[in-house]
Design an enzyme around this catalytic site. Structure first.
Site, PDB file in Angstrom:
ATOM      1  N   HIS A   1     -54.026  22.742  30.220  1.00  0.00           N
ATOM      2  CA  HIS A   1     -53.201  23.350  31.265  1.00  0.00           C
ATOM      3  C   HIS A   1     -53.667  22.908  32.655  1.00  0.00           C
ATOM      4  O   HIS A   1     -53.852  23.719  33.563  1.00  0.00           O
ATOM      5  CB  HIS A   1     -53.270  24.876  31.157  1.00  0.00           C
ATOM      6  CG  HIS A   1     -51.994  25.553  31.573  1.00  0.00           C
ATOM      7  ND1 HIS A   1     -51.333  26.459  30.785  1.00  0.00           N
ATOM      8  CD2 HIS A   1     -51.259  25.453  32.697  1.00  0.00           C
ATOM      9  CE1 HIS A   1     -50.249  26.895  31.410  1.00  0.00           C
ATOM     10  NE2 HIS A   1     -50.189  26.280  32.576  1.00  0.00           N
TER      11      HIS A   1
ATOM     12  N   ASP B   1     -49.822  19.642  27.581  1.00  0.00           N
ATOM     13  CA  ASP B   1     -50.715  20.298  28.524  1.00  0.00           C
ATOM     14  C   ASP B   1     -50.715  21.800  28.266  1.00  0.00           C
ATOM     15  O   ASP B   1     -51.570  22.520  28.768  1.00  0.00           O
ATOM     16  CB  ASP B   1     -50.284  20.008  29.966  1.00  0.00           C
ATOM     17  CG  ASP B   1     -51.327  20.454  30.987  1.00  0.00           C
ATOM     18  OD1 ASP B   1     -52.522  20.217  30.737  1.00  0.00           O
ATOM     19  OD2 ASP B   1     -50.957  21.043  32.018  1.00  0.00           O
TER      20      ASP B   1
END
Length: 330
Positions: A294, A257
């Protein structure tokens, strides 16, 4: 108090606007653009600025904010490695963050990445959409009975430990400060976690000590066929060494991520752009790698908590009684 928000997206505005009525003493303005040497001038006349995890608050930016009368930098995130804290101290600017908003949100995303890359969900989704119902190349493994190695057992790491334990995994962990509440976790040294884990998930802050903690030496210690997940900070892993490890067929899968060089990409639509670095492009080319942008924090509950704590930080600062635990110091 007048606050200028940088790098805001519609979901940011929605979560903050939903609570803003409860804070009449705070006047909020939003900018879609991020803070930079070109946009810092827009902070003139504001008491505080609010930035996010990808914002580069360098010493030069801090000094420019100080000249414009800014007294407070609000981080609507937990991490603060993107802020020059020494410069803030020199300019008498307070920095406040949101240390705990929804650890379960990020832990659940880490687990989702683990499941998805293990069972090749990303490949299966595309195949079926193209009317290809073959199961070739989609074999995974059971997590039940396997060993999860959690590096860092703060709030998020602890949530990941509980999640892995809940699906029947043995959980081992490395942390300088073991969490006594996790009685089912076997704490050990980092080398043992690297050597014995079937799934390794990173949940520690980025510091000088943890920078590139997962390098080629660490990768070579891991089991063949290990699954690696990172939802913390990209620079915990050396991307170049990770690529070498993938090419060595060390990993059954990698779920990220966060990653190095995400700064220009994170939260932005770059569909029509040519990526400036071949390192990121190479990472995205591997079939056993899933990269998300993210988004571990992106749940309704987490956004609500971020908004509430950020506004409480601003209110407390303005009233002269800031939450000391949320102040970031050198």
């Amino acid at each position: 108090m007048k606050i200028l928000f940088y790098d805001t997206k519609p979901y940011d505005r929605e979560s903050f606007d939903a609570l803003a009525k409860k804070y009449p003493e705070l006047e909020i303005e939003y900018l879609a653009t991020d803070i930079s040497e070109n946009t810092v001038r827009l902070a003139k006349g504001y008491d505080a600025v609010c930035v996010f995890v990808a914002s580069d608050v360098s010493g030069k930016i801090v000094r420019a904010l100080s000249k414009r009368g800014v007294r407070l930098i609000l981080l609507r995130c937990a991490g603060f490695n993107n802020v020059d804290l020494k410069a803030c101290e020199e300019e008498n600017i307070t920095v406040m963050r949101v240390p705990d908003y929804s650890p379960e949100a990020i832990a659940e995303h880490a687990l989702a990445l683990s499941f998805a890359v293990n069972r090749h969900i990303h490949k299966a989704y595309i195949k079926v959409r193209e009317n290809n119902f073959s199961l070739m190349g989609l074999t995974g493994v059971n997590f039940f009975g396997k060993t999860a190695g959690i590096i860092g057992t703060g709030r998020i790491g602890a949530a990941m430990c509980r999640a892995c334990h809940g699906i029947g995994m043995k959980v081992i962990a490395y942390d300088k400060f073991p969490n006594s509440a996790l009685g089912f976790v076997e704490y050990t040294d980092l080398d043992t976690v690297l050597r014995n884990s079937d799934l390794i998930s990173l949940h520690c802050p980025l510091t000088r000590e943890t920078y590139h903690m997962i390098d080629l030496e660490a990768i070579e210690k891991m089991k063949d066929g290990v699954l690696l997940v990172n939802t913390s900070r990209g620079a915990l892993i050396s991307t170049r060494d990770l690529i070498k490890g993938i090419r060595m067929h060390k990993f059954s899968g990698v779920g990220l991520d966060v990653y190095e060089e995400e700064q220009e990409n994170v939260f932005e639509n770059r569909e029509d752009d040519i990526l400036n670095t071949s390192v990121t492009a190479r990472l995205l080319s591997f079939p056993n790698v899933i990269v998300t942008s993210h988004q571990g924090f992106l749940t309704t509950e987490a956004l609500e908590a971020i908004a509430m704590v950020t506004l409480e930080n601003a209110k407390g600062f303005e009233n002269g009684s800031p939450e000391k635990a949320n102040i970031v110091r050198v």
